[in-house]
Design an enzyme around this catalytic site. Sequence first.
Site, PDB file in Angstrom:
ATOM      1  CD1 TRP A 181      -2.616   1.811   0.567  1.00  3.95           C
ATOM      2  CD2 TRP A 181      -1.863   2.089   2.487  1.00  3.95           C
ATOM      3  NE1 TRP A 181      -3.338   2.718   0.990  1.00  3.95           N
ATOM      4  CE2 TRP A 181      -2.658   3.048   2.477  1.00  3.95           C
ATOM      5  CE3 TRP A 181      -1.475   1.797   3.985  1.00  3.95           C
ATOM      6  CZ2 TRP A 181      -3.151   4.154   3.147  1.00  3.95           C
ATOM      7  CZ3 TRP A 181      -1.821   2.615   4.902  1.00  3.95           C
ATOM      8  CH2 TRP A 181      -2.713   3.776   4.481  1.00  3.95           C
ATOM      9  CG  ASP A 262      -2.071  -2.467   7.460  1.00  2.63           C
ATOM     10  OD1 ASP A 262      -3.224  -2.236   7.977  1.00  2.63           O
ATOM     11  OD2 ASP A 262      -1.817  -1.622   6.407  1.00  2.63           O
ATOM     12  CE  LYS A 298      -9.905  -0.477   4.036  1.00  5.79           C
ATOM     13  NZ  LYS A 298      -8.845   0.757   4.354  1.00  5.79           N
TER      14      LYS A 298
END
Length: 453
Positions: A181, A262, A298
Amino acid sequence: MAVIDNSQLSLCQKKFDGLRVGYAFAKRKSSSSLKVKSVSRINMALATDVSRFEGVTMAPPDPILGVSEAFKADTNDLKLNLGVGAYRTEDLQPYVLNVVKKAENMMLEKGENKEYLPIEGLAAFNKATVELLLGADNDATKQGRVATVQGLSGTGSLRLAAAFIQRYFPGVQVLISSPTWGNHKNIFNDAGVPWSEYRYYDPKTVGLDFEGMIADIKAAPSGSFVLLHGCAHNPTGIDPTPEQWEKIADVIQEKDLTAFFDVAYQGFASGSLDEDASSVRLFVARGMEVFVAQSYSKNLGLYAERIGAINVVCSSSDAAIRVKSQLKRLARPMYSNPPVHGAQIVANVVGNPTLFDEWKSEMELMSGRIKGVRQRLYDNLSAKDKTGKDWSFVLRQIGMFSFTGLNKAQSENMSNKWHIYMTKDGRISLAGLSLSKCEYLADAIVDSYYNVS
Ligand code: PLA
């Protein structure tokens, strides 16, 4: 009419830290409601009105969030935003989960207040979030070995942990996957934490370069941190298998490294909250100390609420207490204490068995819709591409994204010619795609892939 004199002017100068700004201020005021008695000293010193910020250069647009800005500016009806990983309905509209609305109603009925939270966040949230991550009766939680601090979503939680690493392990590097990311590098750079990359994606197989990954982790200096995507690797959509996770844990344990997970997509990879946390749980079950950043952007669609957490699983409760105290100490001068609204939503959803079950069904619905467009996109790509190229990697990738293999020029063709906005690394967010747009997208991908080098 107000009058200012030289002594007030000199105060202005001090206050604005520089003669030029002091003068500019006086000049501005004098042309409106203030009359300047004497500015001769200043007039002599400065003839020009130059901004203090002349040396500030223009920052480039953000590689992910900047895509949304470009999308907004496009007036073509065909436009499609596959840049940011934000879930949309089949009509391509943002989606507020029903459980979120119900939790908010409960909060209104209860008459929740807006008092400051403690630095570590809402207690009910912290309890819920660690349980969601590790399971309801995990040993580490029961033994008080987890330092949990509510964070400003995934990003803020990663940043807080990065600050902690910088303070307590200065100079120690974090290994990050290649690719990863985009914001990971910024986070560690800004925190002053050195990083290097381990191999992850193999363009030849469009899969995981597991040998390369293991070799690079093995070669890391002992004591390093290894950043791992708990599930639904961003941007590739390729996760290690359970057997590969075991091997990754072996190497990290043998080489005396520390895993830093993460977890931004729990529930979005497989549709199951438990399955998507299995990588983290495997490490914790081995008694390993780990960092875990969590995000509810999300899986609960709470993008703008900025709700997440940093958990540090320690080998003793004593260590956890000290670690937590230092995380709080780092948070206090940065943002003081976290926002309450999202924390209450999560606490209400996770803490209420009925809402929790409803959440799971809604998450299955969301991840199911993404699986549906994945399949449709694959079918369209296979039908449109007459060369017989194997596009099945689209089906094998999981989570919100597909890593198409399109290069920068090809990705630019997608937006310039087809009005399809995506990141320049070839990632598309399937969460922003509808079944009805799959054919158009397939046309654009095939055109960009074969007609742009
Ligand atoms: N970690 C990973 C791996 C992510 O993909 C993201 C979000 C985050 C953390 C942080 O999200 P949060 O701060 O909102 O909790 N990635 C997005 C958005 C969805 C972004 O870039 O900020 C993406 O499009 O990649």
